[in-house]
Design a protein around this motif. Structure first.
Motif, short mmCIF file in Angstrom:
data_model
loop_
_atom_site.label_atom_id
_atom_site.label_comp_id
_atom_site.label_asym_id
_atom_site.label_seq_id
_atom_site.Cartn_x
_atom_site.Cartn_y
_atom_site.Cartn_z
N THR A 1 -16.75 28.33 -8.02
CA THR A 1 -16.10 27.19 -8.68
C THR A 1 -17.16 26.20 -9.13
O THR A 1 -18.25 26.13 -8.56
CB THR A 1 -15.13 26.46 -7.74
OG1 THR A 1 -15.86 25.90 -6.65
CG2 THR A 1 -14.06 27.38 -7.22
N ASP A 2 -16.83 25.43 -10.15
CA ASP A 2 -17.68 24.36 -10.65
C ASP A 2 -16.80 23.13 -10.74
O ASP A 2 -15.83 23.11 -11.49
CB ASP A 2 -18.24 24.74 -12.01
CG ASP A 2 -19.18 23.69 -12.59
OD1 ASP A 2 -19.15 22.53 -12.11
OD2 ASP A 2 -19.91 24.01 -13.52
N GLN A 3 -17.11 22.10 -9.95
CA GLN A 3 -16.30 20.88 -9.92
C GLN A 3 -16.94 19.79 -10.77
O GLN A 3 -16.66 18.61 -10.58
CB GLN A 3 -16.14 20.41 -8.48
CG GLN A 3 -15.40 21.38 -7.62
CD GLN A 3 -15.26 20.91 -6.19
OE1 GLN A 3 -15.64 19.81 -5.84
NE2 GLN A 3 -14.70 21.76 -5.35
N GLY A 4 -17.75 20.14 -11.73
CA GLY A 4 -18.46 19.18 -12.57
C GLY A 4 -17.55 18.48 -13.56
O GLY A 4 -16.35 18.36 -13.37
N THR A 5 -18.14 18.03 -14.65
CA THR A 5 -17.42 17.29 -15.69
C THR A 5 -16.24 18.09 -16.23
O THR A 5 -15.17 17.55 -16.48
CB THR A 5 -18.38 16.95 -16.86
OG1 THR A 5 -19.51 16.26 -16.32
CG2 THR A 5 -17.70 16.09 -17.88
N ILE A 6 -16.44 19.39 -16.41
CA ILE A 6 -15.35 20.29 -16.83
C ILE A 6 -15.15 21.30 -15.71
O ILE A 6 -15.85 22.31 -15.63
CB ILE A 6 -15.70 21.00 -18.15
CG1 ILE A 6 -15.95 19.99 -19.26
CG2 ILE A 6 -14.58 21.97 -18.53
CD1 ILE A 6 -16.47 20.59 -20.54
N PRO A 7 -14.20 21.03 -14.78
CA PRO A 7 -13.99 21.96 -13.67
C PRO A 7 -13.57 23.34 -14.17
O PRO A 7 -12.81 23.45 -15.14
CB PRO A 7 -12.85 21.31 -12.87
CG PRO A 7 -12.81 19.89 -13.31
CD PRO A 7 -13.31 19.88 -14.72
N LYS A 8 -14.09 24.37 -13.51
CA LYS A 8 -13.78 25.74 -13.92
C LYS A 8 -14.09 26.71 -12.80
O LYS A 8 -14.76 26.36 -11.83
CB LYS A 8 -14.54 26.11 -15.19
CG LYS A 8 -16.03 26.01 -15.05
CD LYS A 8 -16.70 26.16 -16.40
CE LYS A 8 -18.15 25.79 -16.29
NZ LYS A 8 -18.59 24.74 -17.13
N ILE A 9 -13.61 27.94 -12.97
CA ILE A 9 -13.93 29.04 -12.07
C ILE A 9 -14.63 30.08 -12.93
O ILE A 9 -14.15 30.42 -14.02
CB ILE A 9 -12.68 29.61 -11.40
CG1 ILE A 9 -12.02 28.51 -10.56
CG2 ILE A 9 -13.03 30.83 -10.54
CD1 ILE A 9 -10.68 28.89 -9.97
N THR B 1 -16.53 32.32 -17.90
CA THR B 1 -15.54 31.38 -17.38
C THR B 1 -14.21 32.10 -17.40
O THR B 1 -13.81 32.62 -18.44
CB THR B 1 -15.47 30.11 -18.24
OG1 THR B 1 -16.74 29.46 -18.21
CG2 THR B 1 -14.40 29.15 -17.73
N ILE B 2 -13.53 32.16 -16.26
CA ILE B 2 -12.25 32.87 -16.22
C ILE B 2 -11.06 31.93 -16.06
O ILE B 2 -9.95 32.30 -16.41
CB ILE B 2 -12.22 33.99 -15.16
CG1 ILE B 2 -12.49 33.45 -13.77
CG2 ILE B 2 -13.20 35.09 -15.51
CD1 ILE B 2 -12.18 34.44 -12.68
N VAL B 3 -11.28 30.73 -15.50
CA VAL B 3 -10.20 29.74 -15.39
C VAL B 3 -10.77 28.38 -15.78
O VAL B 3 -11.82 27.98 -15.26
CB VAL B 3 -9.62 29.67 -13.96
CG1 VAL B 3 -8.50 28.63 -13.88
CG2 VAL B 3 -9.13 31.02 -13.49
N GLN B 4 -10.08 27.69 -16.69
CA GLN B 4 -10.51 26.37 -17.11
C GLN B 4 -9.28 25.57 -17.53
O GLN B 4 -8.35 26.13 -18.08
CB GLN B 4 -11.49 26.49 -18.28
CG GLN B 4 -12.07 25.17 -18.73
CD GLN B 4 -13.10 25.38 -19.82
OE1 GLN B 4 -13.83 26.35 -19.82
NE2 GLN B 4 -13.15 24.46 -20.75
N GLY B 5 -9.27 24.30 -17.28
CA GLY B 5 -8.14 23.44 -17.63
C GLY B 5 -7.24 23.25 -16.42
O GLY B 5 -7.19 24.07 -15.52
#
Length: 66
Positions: A4-12, A24-28
């Motif tokens: 996971t990335d909890q940065g400015t644009i969170p994503k998996i 990137t497989i999950v975003q938004g």
């Protein structure tokens, strides 16, 4: 490998074990994604989002933009 990335644009994201083929497989509709679990029998990824107080799921192979 998944993370996971909890940065400015969170994503998996996912990649090969050598770091290649990064995707990137999950975003938004994510705030603080964490707690990743893979269900190998169903080929699903589950995660918790501490910021949204949710448990969510996605297909392992398909990009999922909420």
């Amino acid at each position: 490998m998944f993370w996971t990335d909890q940065g400015t644009i969170p994503k998996i994201e996912r990649s090969d074990l050598d770091g290649g083929n990064r995707q990137t497989i999950v975003q938004g509709d994510l705030k603080w994604p964490n707690g990743l679990v893979i269900d190998q029998a169903l080929l699903r990824l589950f995660w918790t989002d501490a910021g949204l107080d949710k448990i969510e799921t996605s297909d392992l192979m398909v990009k999922h933009f909420l």
